[in-house]
Motif scaffolding. Structure first.
Motif, PDB file in Angstrom:
ATOM      1  N   ARG A   1       0.830  -1.196   0.000  1.00  0.00           N
ATOM      2  CA  ARG A   1       0.000   0.000   0.000  1.00  0.00           C
ATOM      3  C   ARG A   1       0.872   1.256   0.000  1.00  0.00           C
ATOM      4  O   ARG A   1       0.565   2.224  -0.700  1.00  0.00           O
ATOM      5  CB  ARG A   1      -0.929  -0.002   1.217  1.00  0.00           C
ATOM      6  CG  ARG A   1      -1.798   1.246   1.342  1.00  0.00           C
ATOM      7  CD  ARG A   1      -2.878   1.070   2.372  1.00  0.00           C
ATOM      8  NE  ARG A   1      -3.884   0.141   1.912  1.00  0.00           N
ATOM      9  CZ  ARG A   1      -4.908   0.475   1.129  1.00  0.00           C
ATOM     10  NH1 ARG A   1      -5.032   1.715   0.701  1.00  0.00           N
ATOM     11  NH2 ARG A   1      -5.792  -0.422   0.772  1.00  0.00           N
TER      12      ARG A   1
ATOM     13  N   ILE B   1       2.154   1.734  -3.483  1.00  0.00           N
ATOM     14  CA  ILE B   1       1.120   2.221  -4.391  1.00  0.00           C
ATOM     15  C   ILE B   1       0.735   3.652  -4.070  1.00  0.00           C
ATOM     16  O   ILE B   1       0.559   4.494  -4.956  1.00  0.00           O
ATOM     17  CB  ILE B   1      -0.118   1.301  -4.319  1.00  0.00           C
ATOM     18  CG1 ILE B   1       0.235  -0.091  -4.867  1.00  0.00           C
ATOM     19  CG2 ILE B   1      -1.276   1.893  -5.102  1.00  0.00           C
ATOM     20  CD1 ILE B   1       0.701  -0.112  -6.299  1.00  0.00           C
ATOM     21  N   GLU B   2       0.612   3.957  -2.760  1.00  0.00           N
ATOM     22  CA  GLU B   2       0.180   5.292  -2.365  1.00  0.00           C
ATOM     23  C   GLU B   2       1.223   6.354  -2.727  1.00  0.00           C
ATOM     24  O   GLU B   2       0.869   7.488  -3.033  1.00  0.00           O
ATOM     25  CB  GLU B   2      -0.072   5.333  -0.848  1.00  0.00           C
ATOM     26  CG  GLU B   2      -1.240   4.488  -0.380  1.00  0.00           C
ATOM     27  CD  GLU B   2      -2.582   5.133  -0.657  1.00  0.00           C
ATOM     28  OE1 GLU B   2      -2.630   6.364  -0.720  1.00  0.00           O
ATOM     29  OE2 GLU B   2      -3.576   4.398  -0.819  1.00  0.00           O
ATOM     30  N   GLN B   3       2.509   5.982  -2.694  1.00  0.00           N
ATOM     31  CA  GLN B   3       3.562   6.967  -2.933  1.00  0.00           C
ATOM     32  C   GLN B   3       4.083   6.937  -4.360  1.00  0.00           C
ATOM     33  O   GLN B   3       4.902   7.776  -4.737  1.00  0.00           O
ATOM     34  CB  GLN B   3       4.723   6.728  -1.966  1.00  0.00           C
ATOM     35  CG  GLN B   3       4.338   6.875  -0.500  1.00  0.00           C
ATOM     36  CD  GLN B   3       5.500   6.592   0.440  1.00  0.00           C
ATOM     37  OE1 GLN B   3       6.654   6.755   0.082  1.00  0.00           O
ATOM     38  NE2 GLN B   3       5.186   6.159   1.649  1.00  0.00           N
TER      39      GLN B   3
ATOM     40  N   TYR C   1     -10.888   1.754  -6.332  1.00  0.00           N
ATOM     41  CA  TYR C   1      -9.691   2.378  -5.753  1.00  0.00           C
ATOM     42  C   TYR C   1      -8.913   3.112  -6.833  1.00  0.00           C
ATOM     43  O   TYR C   1      -8.711   2.598  -7.943  1.00  0.00           O
ATOM     44  CB  TYR C   1      -8.786   1.336  -5.112  1.00  0.00           C
ATOM     45  CG  TYR C   1      -7.468   1.901  -4.624  1.00  0.00           C
ATOM     46  CD1 TYR C   1      -7.384   2.619  -3.434  1.00  0.00           C
ATOM     47  CD2 TYR C   1      -6.304   1.751  -5.369  1.00  0.00           C
ATOM     48  CE1 TYR C   1      -6.191   3.164  -2.999  1.00  0.00           C
ATOM     49  CE2 TYR C   1      -5.096   2.284  -4.942  1.00  0.00           C
ATOM     50  CZ  TYR C   1      -5.041   2.992  -3.759  1.00  0.00           C
ATOM     51  OH  TYR C   1      -3.856   3.533  -3.334  1.00  0.00           O
TER      52      TYR C   1
ATOM     53  N   ASN D   1      -5.220   5.421  -6.694  1.00  0.00           N
ATOM     54  CA  ASN D   1      -4.175   5.914  -5.791  1.00  0.00           C
ATOM     55  C   ASN D   1      -4.047   7.437  -5.912  1.00  0.00           C
ATOM     56  O   ASN D   1      -4.607   8.050  -6.824  1.00  0.00           O
ATOM     57  CB  ASN D   1      -2.849   5.189  -6.050  1.00  0.00           C
ATOM     58  CG  ASN D   1      -2.178   5.638  -7.341  1.00  0.00           C
ATOM     59  OD1 ASN D   1      -2.809   6.159  -8.245  1.00  0.00           O
ATOM     60  ND2 ASN D   1      -0.881   5.420  -7.439  1.00  0.00           N
TER      61      ASN D   1
ATOM     62  N   THR E   1      -1.833   9.477  -6.961  1.00  0.00           N
ATOM     63  CA  THR E   1      -1.345   9.996  -8.245  1.00  0.00           C
ATOM     64  C   THR E   1      -2.461  10.039  -9.271  1.00  0.00           C
ATOM     65  O   THR E   1      -2.631  11.022  -9.999  1.00  0.00           O
ATOM     66  CB  THR E   1      -0.181   9.128  -8.757  1.00  0.00           C
ATOM     67  OG1 THR E   1       0.924   9.266  -7.877  1.00  0.00           O
ATOM     68  CG2 THR E   1       0.248   9.551 -10.152  1.00  0.00           C
TER      69      THR E   1
END
Length: 552
Positions: free
Chosen positions: A184, A187-189, A205, A207, A209
């Protein structure tokens, strides 16, 4: 006839024997153990409730443990035996509880006491109870219950433990959570878009970006307001259909280009790659897609094509300028001969006017050739002279735009530089100044010797100021970023970025002032060029400059 409810006949005497039943390891160990050396005494003297409880425990395959009497004498079955290993087995049989478990008595002692004195049962799930095994104190997780064992009169005689070691399960869950957290976080960063949805078009979902690229919020996604097909312009329906077919047949779709619609209606070019996710916990199969924003790449491709066109035009202009020089020289010579002849003064004035215009044409062809021919070695040059060459090329544009150029040259020293590169910088700055300045406006060009007050280094300061519309603070922060432009489709956003690279190579320092309101509206670029700015990187001794002959 015997009734179905007839009482069961009394067992034969052989069933009244007080013994331990079973053929497992722990049943045999319990039978052969010398119980006379414990407070319990021989098996024949045990109370019925103890014998019954022990036989029940030994017959059960589920891990069980028994503490009996005030001394908490221990019994356990084959199911429990693997958990304590050889560190405590077999000596734990018949041992007092507190002597066997000194490492955990501070954790379980009070629980056992509550069972023995108050009949208070205990249950715990995945509790950490470290025990000594494999030669060291290990973290062991248990799901267990402590229950009282009562005799026929209701007295609490022992504590029965039903338990399962869950160490592997707990550690597995911890590893899974850690893996999920790492994934996560990745993916989040990530600076790549990531989307999860189904083949019907529901998105579950996006992310950060992807949310930022499209302009949506997490709440909008969770509310079902963002759908896969709604994001896709109609012209990409066919390539999407092929991708869905690949997903259904192979579980993966080959990367392909498409575009998504932003919340505001704009189009973002993307490179998409997708794969099917296995269904879990009754949830339907989902699709995961990675999306790479191609906006910068597309702009770069456009800029490259524009650059190639400009390079081709430059080569053509250089060729034309070269071809013009020969007939130009011939015409100039003819006009010179005519001027030496005995002709009326009125005609001579026309001849001299023609000579002046031809001289200007010759200057333009010379500057055009200089733009195309970049020297590989640095040379000393007068910056004002380079600026004048650029202004000569822009003469027609300046006249047509009704923009006045004010020159303030102060016999500054020559500077070691790559002349072609510096010419490109001045071209970009002067072109931008003309774009920003309306009819009747003014551009001021200043050259003078200066000293960097921070380092004491000698140099030349060039100032290019205009009376144009000025720039906002946000624009000033971004003007040197690649592909940033305020000119829409007519600008590539590369001119000042390239200029910044050139100035950095020359160790030049730039300061900018801009104002959008009167008085003082406009922009000022001030550039300090060290006299020997590129001496170390030049690799050769500088050549002498051309004579300093510019308009004052």
């Amino acid at each position: 006839m015997i009734s179905d409810f007839s009482p069961i006949t009394a067992p034969s005497p052989r069933y009244k024997t007080r013994q331990i039943y079973g053929d497992g390891e722990m049943a045999e160990l319990t039978r052969t153990f010398d119980w006379s050396k414990t407070p319990l005494g021989p098996i024949d003297t045990w109370p019925d409730v103890l014998l019954t409880t022990v036989n029940l425990l030994l017959a059960t395959r589920h891990p069980m443990f028994l503490w009996w009497g005030p001394e908490l004498i221990q019994f356990y079955n084959d199911g429990y035996r693997p958990s304590i290993r050889e560190d405590k087995h077999p000596k734990a049989v018949g041992q007092r509880g507190k002597e066997c478990w000194p490492e955990i008595w501070h954790l379980i002692g009070s629980q056992i006491e509550a069972v023995m004195t108050q009949g208070e049962s205990t249950w715990a799930r995945n509790a950490l109870v470290p025990i000594y095994r494999n030669g060291k104190l290990e973290d062991v997780y248990w799901t267990y219950s402590y229950s009282p064992v009562r005799d026929s009169e209701g007295n609490i005689c022992g504590t029965l433990v039903t338990c399962s070691e869950t160490t592997e399960e707990v550690l597995g869950e911890q590893r899974l959570r850690q893996s999920e957290a790492r994934f996560r976080s990745l993916i989040e960063q990530a600076n790549v878009g990531f989307v999860i949805g189904d083949l019907v078009g529901n998105l579950t979902y996006l992310n950060p970006t992807m949310l930022g690229t499209l302009g949506y919020t997490v709440e909008e996604v969770q509310a079902g307001l963002v759908r896969w097909r709604d994001l896709t312009p109609p012209e990409y329906a066919e390539v999407d259909a092929r991708a869905v077919q690949q997903l259904q047949e192979f579980g993966i779709a080959q990367p392909y280009e498409k575009a998504y619609l932003t919340k505001e209606g704009g189009k973002v070019p993307l490179l998409i790659g997708a794969a099917m996710l296995a269904a879990t916990d009754g949830h339907p199969t989902e699709v995961a897609a990675f999306a790479v924003d191609l906006s910068e790449l597309k702009r770069a491709e456009g800029a490259l094509r524009q650059s190639e066109k400009l390079a081709a035009v430059g080569r053509l202009a250089s060729s034309i300028a070269h071809e013009i020089n020969n007939p130009l020289e011939a015409v100039t010579n003819l006009l010179y001969l005519i001027d030496t002849e005995s002709i009326p003064e009125e005609v001579k004035s026309y001849v001299r006017l023609a000579q002046q215009e031809l001289a200007r044409v010759a200057n333009i062809t010379t500057q055009t050739l200089r733009f195309h021919r970049q020297s590989t070695n640095a040379r000393t040059a007068f910056l004002a002279q380079i600026i004048e060459g650029v202004l000569a090329l822009f003469h027609g544009r300046l006249v047509n735009a009704n923009i006045e150029v004010e020159r303030q040259y102060h016999d500054a020293s020559p500077v070691l530089c790559y002349e072609g590169d510096i010419r490109q910088v001045f071209t970009n700055l002067l072109s931008n100044a003309m774009d920003a300045t309306s009819s009747g406006g003014k551009i001021i060009v200043r050259e003078k010797n200066a000293t960097d007050w921070r380092t004491g280094e000698r140099g030349v300061r060039i100032t290019i100021a205009d009376t144009g519309h000025g720039m906002s603070a946000q624009t000033r922060k971004m003007i040197f970023d690649p592909f940033f432009t305020t000119k829409g489709f007519t600008g590539t956003g590369l001119g000042l970025w390239v200029s910044a690279e050139i100035l950095d190579k020359h160790h030049a320092k730039v300061s900018i002032r801009s104002r959008q309101q009167q008085p003082g509206q406009g922009t000022v670029f001030s550039i300090f060029f060290p006299v020997k700015g590129v001496l170390e990187s030049a690799g050769n001794e500088p050549t002498s400059p051309q004579p300093h002959s510019v308009e004052k």
